[in-house]
Write a protein that holds these residues in place. Structure first.
Motif, short mmCIF file in Angstrom:
data_model
loop_
_atom_site.label_atom_id
_atom_site.label_comp_id
_atom_site.label_asym_id
_atom_site.label_seq_id
_atom_site.Cartn_x
_atom_site.Cartn_y
_atom_site.Cartn_z
N SER A 4 0.83 -1.20 0.00
CA SER A 4 0.00 0.00 0.00
C SER A 4 0.87 1.26 0.00
O SER A 4 0.45 2.29 -0.50
CB SER A 4 -0.94 0.00 1.20
OG SER A 4 -0.22 0.07 2.40
N ILE A 7 1.81 2.20 -3.71
CA ILE A 7 0.79 2.75 -4.61
C ILE A 7 0.13 3.99 -4.06
O ILE A 7 -0.69 4.59 -4.73
CB ILE A 7 -0.28 1.69 -4.92
CG1 ILE A 7 -0.97 1.22 -3.66
CG2 ILE A 7 0.32 0.54 -5.69
CD1 ILE A 7 -2.15 0.35 -3.89
N PRO A 16 -6.20 1.24 -1.57
CA PRO A 16 -5.45 0.79 -2.74
C PRO A 16 -6.34 0.03 -3.71
O PRO A 16 -7.40 -0.48 -3.35
CB PRO A 16 -4.37 -0.11 -2.15
CG PRO A 16 -4.82 -0.45 -0.79
CD PRO A 16 -5.75 0.63 -0.34
N GLU A 17 -5.88 -0.06 -4.94
CA GLU A 17 -6.62 -0.81 -5.94
C GLU A 17 -6.68 -2.27 -5.52
O GLU A 17 -5.72 -2.82 -4.99
CB GLU A 17 -5.94 -0.67 -7.30
CG GLU A 17 -5.96 0.74 -7.83
CD GLU A 17 -5.30 0.83 -9.19
OE1 GLU A 17 -5.49 -0.07 -10.02
OE2 GLU A 17 -4.58 1.81 -9.40
N CYS A 20 -3.81 -4.82 -6.44
CA CYS A 20 -2.42 -4.60 -6.00
C CYS A 20 -1.97 -5.57 -4.92
O CYS A 20 -0.78 -5.87 -4.82
CB CYS A 20 -2.25 -3.17 -5.52
SG CYS A 20 -2.21 -1.99 -6.87
N ASN A 23 -1.33 -8.88 -7.23
CA ASN A 23 -0.67 -8.80 -8.53
C ASN A 23 0.37 -7.70 -8.65
O ASN A 23 0.70 -7.29 -9.76
CB ASN A 23 -1.73 -8.63 -9.63
CG ASN A 23 -2.67 -9.82 -9.70
OD1 ASN A 23 -2.26 -10.95 -9.50
ND2 ASN A 23 -3.93 -9.55 -9.98
N TRP A 24 0.91 -7.23 -7.56
CA TRP A 24 1.92 -6.17 -7.60
C TRP A 24 3.16 -6.61 -8.35
O TRP A 24 3.85 -5.81 -8.98
CB TRP A 24 2.29 -5.73 -6.19
CG TRP A 24 2.86 -6.83 -5.36
CD1 TRP A 24 2.18 -7.68 -4.55
CD2 TRP A 24 4.23 -7.25 -5.29
NE1 TRP A 24 3.03 -8.59 -3.98
CE2 TRP A 24 4.29 -8.34 -4.41
CE3 TRP A 24 5.40 -6.78 -5.87
CZ2 TRP A 24 5.47 -8.99 -4.11
CZ3 TRP A 24 6.59 -7.44 -5.57
CH2 TRP A 24 6.61 -8.52 -4.69
N ASN A 27 3.74 -5.71 -12.07
CA ASN A 27 4.35 -4.41 -12.33
C ASN A 27 5.86 -4.46 -12.09
O ASN A 27 6.62 -3.83 -12.81
CB ASN A 27 3.72 -3.34 -11.44
CG ASN A 27 2.31 -3.03 -11.84
OD1 ASN A 27 1.45 -3.88 -11.75
ND2 ASN A 27 2.07 -1.82 -12.27
N ASN A 32 2.80 -6.43 -16.64
CA ASN A 32 1.42 -6.11 -16.26
C ASN A 32 0.52 -5.85 -17.46
O ASN A 32 -0.70 -5.91 -17.34
CB ASN A 32 1.38 -4.92 -15.31
CG ASN A 32 2.09 -3.71 -15.84
OD1 ASN A 32 3.22 -3.82 -16.31
ND2 ASN A 32 1.48 -2.56 -15.75
N GLU A 42 -5.63 -5.81 -12.20
CA GLU A 42 -4.43 -5.02 -12.45
C GLU A 42 -4.12 -4.07 -11.29
O GLU A 42 -4.99 -3.72 -10.51
CB GLU A 42 -4.55 -4.24 -13.74
CG GLU A 42 -5.59 -3.15 -13.69
CD GLU A 42 -7.00 -3.61 -13.98
OE1 GLU A 42 -7.90 -2.78 -13.90
OE2 GLU A 42 -7.21 -4.78 -14.28
N CYS A 43 -2.87 -3.70 -11.20
CA CYS A 43 -2.40 -2.76 -10.19
C CYS A 43 -1.75 -1.59 -10.93
O CYS A 43 -0.90 -1.80 -11.78
CB CYS A 43 -1.39 -3.44 -9.28
SG CYS A 43 -0.70 -2.38 -8.01
#
Length: 106
Positions: A4, A7, A16-17, A20, A23-24, A27, A32, A42-43
């Protein structure tokens, strides 16, 4: 917890999304843009272009090496990739019935 912090900025009070937490690492590895954007997995959605750009950079290194080492093979490889790119673009345009326009869709 540390995800967190990646992002969010200090002044951000949003949550946070949802993608994330799991799936962080997509990225982190610059893959991604292979996630399905419609599923919400997705993040940091806006970073798809960074992944795209990095993948083209990584692919370009061996192509450039081949071109310097074996000029004809490198040029043929580049022409084949260029034609494949044109073909993929034309194929997607036909499949999704996309029309050429000067205006953006958004």
């Amino acid at each position: 917890m540390w995800v967190s912090l990646i992002i969010k900025n200090p002044g951000d009070n949003k949550t946070p999304e949802p993608g994330c937490a799991k799936n962080w690492w997509y990225n982190f590895l610059y893959i991604n843009n292979f996630l399905d954007m419609a599923t919400g997995k997705e993040c940091m959605v806006w970073t798809w272009y960074l992944a795209n750009d990095m993948q083209f950079f990584v692919i370009s290194v061996p192509i450039i090496w081949i071109t310097f080492r074996y000029f004809l093979v490198g040029m043929i490889t580049q022409v084949v990739l260029l034609l494949a790119s044109f073909g993929a673009t034309i194929g997607l345009a036909i499949h999704y019935n996309l029309q050429p326009t000067m205006l953006s869709a958004g």
